[in-house]
Design an enzyme around this catalytic site. Structure first.
Site, PDB file in Angstrom:
ATOM      1  N   THR A 284       4.705 -17.605  24.911  1.00 52.54           N
ATOM      2  CA  THR A 284       5.492 -17.513  23.681  1.00 52.54           C
ATOM      3  C   THR A 284       4.769 -18.208  22.538  1.00 52.54           C
ATOM      4  O   THR A 284       4.714 -17.706  21.409  1.00 52.54           O
ATOM      5  CB  THR A 284       6.877 -18.142  23.885  1.00 52.54           C
TER       6      THR A 284
ATOM      7  N   ASN B 126      15.327 -18.485  25.348  1.00 51.50           N
ATOM      8  CA  ASN B 126      15.644 -18.755  26.744  1.00 51.50           C
ATOM      9  C   ASN B 126      14.491 -18.264  27.608  1.00 51.50           C
ATOM     10  O   ASN B 126      14.398 -17.092  27.956  1.00 51.50           O
ATOM     11  CB  ASN B 126      16.952 -18.065  27.136  1.00 51.50           C
ATOM     12  N   GLU B 127      13.600 -19.180  27.924  1.00 56.31           N
ATOM     13  CA  GLU B 127      12.375 -18.847  28.633  1.00 56.31           C
ATOM     14  C   GLU B 127      12.641 -18.662  30.130  1.00 56.31           C
ATOM     15  O   GLU B 127      13.724 -18.986  30.628  1.00 56.31           O
ATOM     16  CB  GLU B 127      11.346 -19.967  28.427  1.00 56.31           C
ATOM     17  N   PRO B 128      11.661 -18.124  30.876  1.00 56.55           N
ATOM     18  CA  PRO B 128      11.814 -18.008  32.321  1.00 56.55           C
ATOM     19  C   PRO B 128      12.269 -19.332  32.945  1.00 56.55           C
ATOM     20  O   PRO B 128      11.740 -20.397  32.614  1.00 56.55           O
ATOM     21  CB  PRO B 128      10.402 -17.630  32.781  1.00 56.55           C
TER      22      PRO B 128
ATOM     23  N   SER C 298      15.557 -20.108  32.714  1.00 58.01           N
ATOM     24  CA  SER C 298      16.885 -20.317  32.122  1.00 58.01           C
ATOM     25  C   SER C 298      17.932 -19.660  33.003  1.00 58.01           C
ATOM     26  O   SER C 298      17.759 -18.540  33.479  1.00 58.01           O
ATOM     27  CB  SER C 298      16.943 -19.698  30.714  1.00 58.01           C
TER      28      SER C 298
END
Length: 636
Positions: A182, A163-165, A167
């Site tokens: 990432t 869940n990346e920035p 999300s």
């Protein structure tokens, strides 16, 4: 054991219960013990235990402890159901980077869990199948009774799972696009960022938050800044881990380095009472000087009082006295004689005058860390007449590009008339053409790459003046896997380190202390040195051995941590740069740069110039650049 002795007030900025352990091993054993106790309790009453599992380096020791508990203490996983957080997409289960393979290698193949109770997102699906598959994954979690425990790591972007920035809190299992940072962090495992998948299937933030209990674990200083944002920062989609602050049963488990940016560690005087000693006072005064932009000797009682440090001037003041005391401490770290100055008063110097010359052993995790991190000091030690040895702990072979290896092999084939040399080049070309992304090199290619790194290290040593007989290539076995994932330390690794220590019997040891190296090699290399030094404490020469830790590309020392500061002239910094250039295969574009977008020599220059500027800001003499070292002493 965990640090439970701190004043409760020191955690007032922390919005999640956070426990700090001395090291990752002890912390992992504690988490594994908690999970095992839950499994045992559920087994006794005939109930299932549902675990949410993570991958990556963070939970490996938890899994190894669970395996040990199964094999040695009979912990049964027959009533355990697991759901993994994520998987790269696309991804075949047998590939090296597959989380299916990771979980089998580290846990599932070593315990008695039934295969049908294992769930890992499927990276082989077509795009059309993914949406329904993710919905079914959510249904299976619900049908199992929900997650009893969710294990998490945290990425440097603040991602949990993938869940990346960006999300949001209510997201569920879905296909996502990976952040560039990432992907850069994952590059070593995929033999280059260009081979890292751009997508992944991941549980959502909302899925994670529905777990009954959550453990968020983080190890190492590289994670310290994002840990602070997750634990102390405002809840934000920019840092998805901050949503964990809304969970009512979460524990953050850290080792000491990962906790280093928390307020209770970085600026404890701002959050509660402090048991002051010389080191803490120096740290606080340096921070105050740099924070308000005043040299140490210009700080006033009012400056201390307005910044949570009134007890320093009350107990040790006035400010003038404290300033003089700290200024002298910082000043005494500076020396142009890293091996000690002969026939001089050494009472205020970081190193002893005698014996002189000294036997010096510099450990370098990779074949270039020595000159990148302490090249100026290394050459100064040689110039002063010390017996300088350099021990390269690993081959560094996986950091050589294929085309670089072919260039060297082509040169040999053109220069030589021998059949073997010409066939070598042809065989290497053939192996490269047949190699698929993610495949390991052939043994012959690894051998060629090892020799390239050796030749470059020898060239740098020659330039620095190190005698050929004092260059040692240890090639520790833990590293020699042909891929980014390394083996655990073995007795053979320790024997190599112990052997070179006993051979040289050094008065000084220099070792890499930048444990934020994203590939883990520096940390493993230091663990081997640490264990070996402890095992040799009864040796008579150990009484005279000082251990100095250097840092280079991956992180630098806070000025309060520096015990020896070696100033370099502009000419010496240029010579250091030229020594770094001898490592030609690592120049222009290092194969595994981690988060670094520039060449290593540029970062090394920047670090040393910045350190000198910090000393200048504190009111010390202005130097071109400074290499800093922290003294390590065994905790007996």
């Amino acid at each position: 054991m965990a640090n439970h002795t701190e004043h409760p007030g020191l955690t007032i900025f922390e919005k999640i219960e956070t426990t700090v352990y001395p090291d990752a091993r002890e912390a992992s054993v504690k988490v594994a013990s908690d999970i095992a106790n839950l499994i045992r309790a559920r087994n006794q009453i005939g109930q299932n235990t549902v675990l949410g599992l993570a991958t990556g380096s963070t939970p490996i020791r938890v899994y190894s402890e669970l395996v040990r508990l199964h094999k040695e203490e009979g912990l049964s996983f027959r009533r355990v159901i697991t759901f993994n957080l994520d998987e790269y997409y696309p991804m075949q289960p047998e590939e090296l980077q597959s989380y299916v393979r990771f979980m089998r290698e580290h846990l599932f193949d070593h315990i008695d869990i039934p295969d049908e109770q294992i769930h890992i997102p499927d990276g082989t699906l077509t795009r059309e199948e993914v949406y329904e598959y993710c919905a079914e994954y959510e249904r299976k979690i619900s049908e199992a009774g929900g997650l009893d425990v969710q294990i998490l790591g945290i990425g440097r972007t603040g991602h949990i799972g993938f869940n990346e920035p960006g999300s949001i809190e209510k997201t569920r299992t879905r296909l996502v696009t990976l952040d560039e940072l990432t992907r850069a962090d994952a590059a070593p495992a995929f033999f280059g960022e260009e081979h890292v998948p751009r997508r992944a299937i991941t549980m959502g933030v909302g899925t994670i938050l529905k777990a009954k209990k959550i453990y968020l674990m983080a190890w190492g200083e590289a994670k310290a800044p994002i840990v602070r944002r997750a634990v102390e920062g405002e809840i934000s989609e920019k840092v998805p881990a901050t949503f964990l602050q809304k969970h009512d049963n979460i524990k953050v488990i850290l080792d000491e380095p990962a906790a280093s940016e928390l307020s209770r560690r970085k600026t404890p005087w701002l959050v509660g009472p402090v048991d002051w000693d010389d080191r803490k006072i120096r740290k606080a005064v340096n921070w105050l000087s740099l924070s308000i932009g005043k040299p140490i000797l210009k700080l006033t009682d009012e400056d201390y009082n307005q910044n949570g440090m009134s007890d320093i001037v009350t107990d040790y003041g006035p400010a003038y006295n404290v300033n003089i005391r700290v200024f002298n401490q910082v000043q005494h770290t500076i020396t142009g004689w890293p091996g000690g100055k002969p026939n001089a008063d050494d009472s205020n110097r970081p190193e002893r005058a005698e014996p002189f010359p000294k036997r010096v052993l510099i450990f370098s995790p990779h074949p270039d860390d020595d000159v990148i991190s302490m090249g100026g000091t290394l050459m100064r030690l040689v110039e002063h007449g010390h017996e300088v040895h350099v021990a390269y702990q690993t081959s560094g072979n996986i950091s050589v590009y294929d085309d670089e290896a072919l260039r060297y092999a082509d040169f040999v084939s053109l220069y030589s008339t021998g059949k073997e040399e010409k066939e070598l080049y042809a065989r290497l070309v053939d192996s490269v053409e047949k190699k698929k992304p993610g495949d390991t090199d052939s043994d012959r290619m690894l051998e060629v790459k090892t020799k390239i790194r050796r030749a470059e290290a020898r060239a740098a040593c020659r330039y620095a003046g190190v005698k050929e007989e004092n260059i040692h290539f240890l090639e520790m076995p833990f590293y020699e896997t042909g891929r980014a994932k390394k083996n655990e330390l073995s007795q053979k690794d320790l024997d190599l380190i112990t052997g070179i220590l006993k051979k040289v019997k050094p008065h000084q040891v220099y070792a890499a202390g930048d444990l934020s190296d994203p590939h883990g090699t520096h940390r493993i290399c230091w663990e081997a040195i640490h264990e070996s030094l402890n095992s040799l404490e009864s040796e008579s020469w150990m009484d005279e051995c000082y251990v100095w830790l250097y840092r280079g590309v991956w992180q630098d020392w806070d000025v309060s941590e520096i015990d020896m500061a070696v100033p370099l002239s502009p000419g010496e910094r240029l010579r250091k740069r030229r020594a770094i250039f001898k490592h030609a295969s690592q120049k222009d574009q290092p194969k595994y740069p981690g988060s670094m977008s520039r060449e290593f020599w540029m970062i090394a220059d920047e670090r040393t110039i910045k350190t000198a500027a910090t000393y200048d800001s504190l009111g010390l003499a202005e130097y071109d650049s400074i290499e800093g070292f922290s003294r390590w002493e065994a905790q007996l």
